[in-house]
Design a protein around this motif. Structure first.
Motif, PDB file in Angstrom:
ATOM      1  N   PRO A 100     126.472 101.530  67.671  1.00 26.27           N
ATOM      2  CA  PRO A 100     125.257 101.000  67.501  1.00 26.27           C
ATOM      3  C   PRO A 100     124.301 101.751  67.341  1.00 26.27           C
ATOM      4  O   PRO A 100     123.937 102.951  67.686  1.00 26.27           O
ATOM      5  N   PRO A 101     122.898 101.409  66.796  1.00 24.10           N
ATOM      6  CA  PRO A 101     121.767 102.214  66.234  1.00 24.10           C
ATOM      7  C   PRO A 101     120.822 102.533  67.184  1.00 24.10           C
ATOM      8  O   PRO A 101     119.742 103.003  66.898  1.00 24.10           O
ATOM      9  N   GLU A 102     121.149 102.782  68.623  1.00 21.74           N
ATOM     10  CA  GLU A 102     120.095 102.846  69.636  1.00 21.74           C
ATOM     11  C   GLU A 102     119.928 104.510  69.304  1.00 21.74           C
ATOM     12  O   GLU A 102     120.786 105.389  68.903  1.00 21.74           O
ATOM     13  N   PRO A 103     118.859 105.162  69.959  1.00 18.30           N
ATOM     14  CA  PRO A 103     118.591 106.582  69.822  1.00 18.30           C
ATOM     15  C   PRO A 103     119.653 107.386  70.231  1.00 18.30           C
ATOM     16  O   PRO A 103     120.390 107.079  71.361  1.00 18.30           O
ATOM     17  N   TYR A 104     119.885 108.572  69.832  1.00 20.68           N
ATOM     18  CA  TYR A 104     121.046 109.396  70.361  1.00 20.68           C
ATOM     19  C   TYR A 104     120.722 110.043  71.695  1.00 20.68           C
ATOM     20  O   TYR A 104     119.742 110.383  72.180  1.00 20.68           O
ATOM     21  N   ASN A 105     122.034 110.109  72.593  1.00 19.39           N
ATOM     22  CA  ASN A 105     121.660 110.951  73.990  1.00 19.39           C
ATOM     23  C   ASN A 105     123.188 111.219  74.059  1.00 19.39           C
ATOM     24  O   ASN A 105     124.080 110.939  73.402  1.00 19.39           O
ATOM     25  N   ASP A 106     123.487 112.099  75.267  1.00 19.79           N
ATOM     26  CA  ASP A 106     124.850 112.437  75.503  1.00 19.79           C
ATOM     27  C   ASP A 106     125.844 111.650  75.853  1.00 19.79           C
ATOM     28  O   ASP A 106     126.810 111.790  76.041  1.00 19.79           O
ATOM     29  N   TYR A 107     125.262 110.238  76.205  1.00 23.00           N
ATOM     30  CA  TYR A 107     126.059 109.402  76.482  1.00 23.00           C
ATOM     31  C   TYR A 107     126.305 108.029  75.777  1.00 23.00           C
ATOM     32  O   TYR A 107     126.855 107.096  75.992  1.00 23.00           O
ATOM     33  N   VAL A 108     125.939 108.054  74.479  1.00 23.50           N
ATOM     34  CA  VAL A 108     126.128 107.166  73.592  1.00 23.50           C
ATOM     35  C   VAL A 108     127.986 106.999  73.506  1.00 23.50           C
ATOM     36  O   VAL A 108     128.347 108.014  73.382  1.00 23.50           O
ATOM     37  N   GLU A 109     128.121 105.740  73.067  1.00 23.39           N
ATOM     38  CA  GLU A 109     129.755 105.519  72.977  1.00 23.39           C
ATOM     39  C   GLU A 109     129.711 105.018  71.432  1.00 23.39           C
ATOM     40  O   GLU A 109     129.102 104.217  70.859  1.00 23.39           O
ATOM     41  N   TYR A 110     130.731 105.444  70.906  1.00 26.53           N
ATOM     42  CA  TYR A 110     131.318 105.160  69.494  1.00 26.53           C
ATOM     43  C   TYR A 110     132.532 104.039  69.645  1.00 26.53           C
ATOM     44  O   TYR A 110     133.086 104.062  70.427  1.00 26.53           O
ATOM     45  N   ASP A 111     132.169 102.866  68.793  1.00 26.53           N
ATOM     46  CA  ASP A 111     132.863 101.755  69.043  1.00 26.53           C
ATOM     47  C   ASP A 111     134.040 101.797  68.122  1.00 26.53           C
ATOM     48  O   ASP A 111     135.277 101.454  68.428  1.00 26.53           O
ATOM     49  N   TYR A 112     134.145 102.470  66.727  1.00 20.70           N
ATOM     50  CA  TYR A 112     135.155 102.717  65.930  1.00 20.70           C
ATOM     51  C   TYR A 112     135.480 104.069  65.397  1.00 20.70           C
ATOM     52  O   TYR A 112     134.436 104.801  65.354  1.00 20.70           O
ATOM     53  N   TRP A 113     136.643 104.396  65.240  1.00 23.27           N
ATOM     54  CA  TRP A 113     137.023 105.493  64.934  1.00 23.27           C
ATOM     55  C   TRP A 113     137.851 105.746  63.670  1.00 23.27           C
ATOM     56  O   TRP A 113     138.736 104.526  63.678  1.00 23.27           O
ATOM     57  N   GLY A 114     137.774 106.687  62.885  1.00 23.04           N
ATOM     58  CA  GLY A 114     138.668 106.846  61.684  1.00 23.04           C
ATOM     59  C   GLY A 114     140.035 107.605  62.074  1.00 23.04           C
ATOM     60  O   GLY A 114     139.923 107.751  63.453  1.00 23.04           O
ATOM     61  N   GLN A 115     140.894 107.796  61.176  1.00 23.46           N
ATOM     62  CA  GLN A 115     142.085 108.349  61.372  1.00 23.46           C
ATOM     63  C   GLN A 115     142.041 109.907  61.544  1.00 23.46           C
ATOM     64  O   GLN A 115     142.987 110.540  61.929  1.00 23.46           O
ATOM     65  N   GLY A 116     141.019 110.576  60.940  1.00 28.35           N
ATOM     66  CA  GLY A 116     140.942 111.818  60.957  1.00 28.35           C
ATOM     67  C   GLY A 116     141.446 112.491  59.518  1.00 28.35           C
ATOM     68  O   GLY A 116     142.276 112.129  59.026  1.00 28.35           O
ATOM     69  N   THR A 117     140.712 113.815  59.339  1.00 30.60           N
ATOM     70  CA  THR A 117     141.244 114.427  58.174  1.00 30.60           C
ATOM     71  C   THR A 117     141.163 115.961  58.677  1.00 30.60           C
ATOM     72  O   THR A 117     140.538 116.468  59.376  1.00 30.60           O
ATOM     73  N   GLN A 118     142.284 116.584  58.220  1.00 30.61           N
ATOM     74  CA  GLN A 118     142.638 118.001  58.820  1.00 30.61           C
ATOM     75  C   GLN A 118     141.749 119.256  58.230  1.00 30.61           C
ATOM     76  O   GLN A 118     141.660 119.141  56.664  1.00 30.61           O
TER      77      GLN A 118
END
Length: 123
Positions: A100-118
């Motif tokens: 969500p678009p709240e201001p960044y801090n060390d405790y923000v939580e990310y809701d969705y993730w990609g599969q990654g790229t090496q």
């Protein structure tokens, strides 16, 4: 649901550059912040960079400051990670994530993730 697809990873020599991309689709909401994380061999996942919806606020891990740049193109629903002066210790699977678009801090939580790229940096 939100889908995130990373691309741009590969093998590069130390000192080289790569640009990662992450395209978002689905129910992302009208505004959202995005981040990049990485997980190296035998290591825990770690924060790399974060960018606000407008792109006006960015945050970086100390280990990549001055070498990596996060940016975004909201018209394309895409976030980028320009990586310069790569080091062997940057070798990892890189993941993008949405929050969500709240201001960044060390405790923000990310809701969705990609599969990654090496990303592999040879020394």
């Amino acid at each position: 649901q939100v889908q995130l697809v990373e691309s741009g990873g590969g093998l590069v020599q130390a000192g080289g550059s790569l640009r990662l991309s992450c395209a978002a689709s689905g129910r992302t909401g009208s505004t959202y912040a995005m981040g990049w994380f990485r997980q190296g061999p035998g290591k825990e996942r770690e924060f790399v960079a974060d960018i606000s919806w407008s792109g006006g606020s960015t945050n970086y891990a100390d280990s990549v400051k001055g070498r990596f740049t996060i940016s975004r193109d909201n018209a394309k629903n895409t976030v980028y990670l320009q990586m310069n002066s790569l080091k062997a210790e940057d070798t990892a699977v890189y993941y993008c994530a949405v929050r969500p678009p709240e201001p960044y801090n060390d405790y923000v939580e990310y809701d969705y993730w990609g599969q990654g790229t090496q990303v592999t940096v040879s020394s």
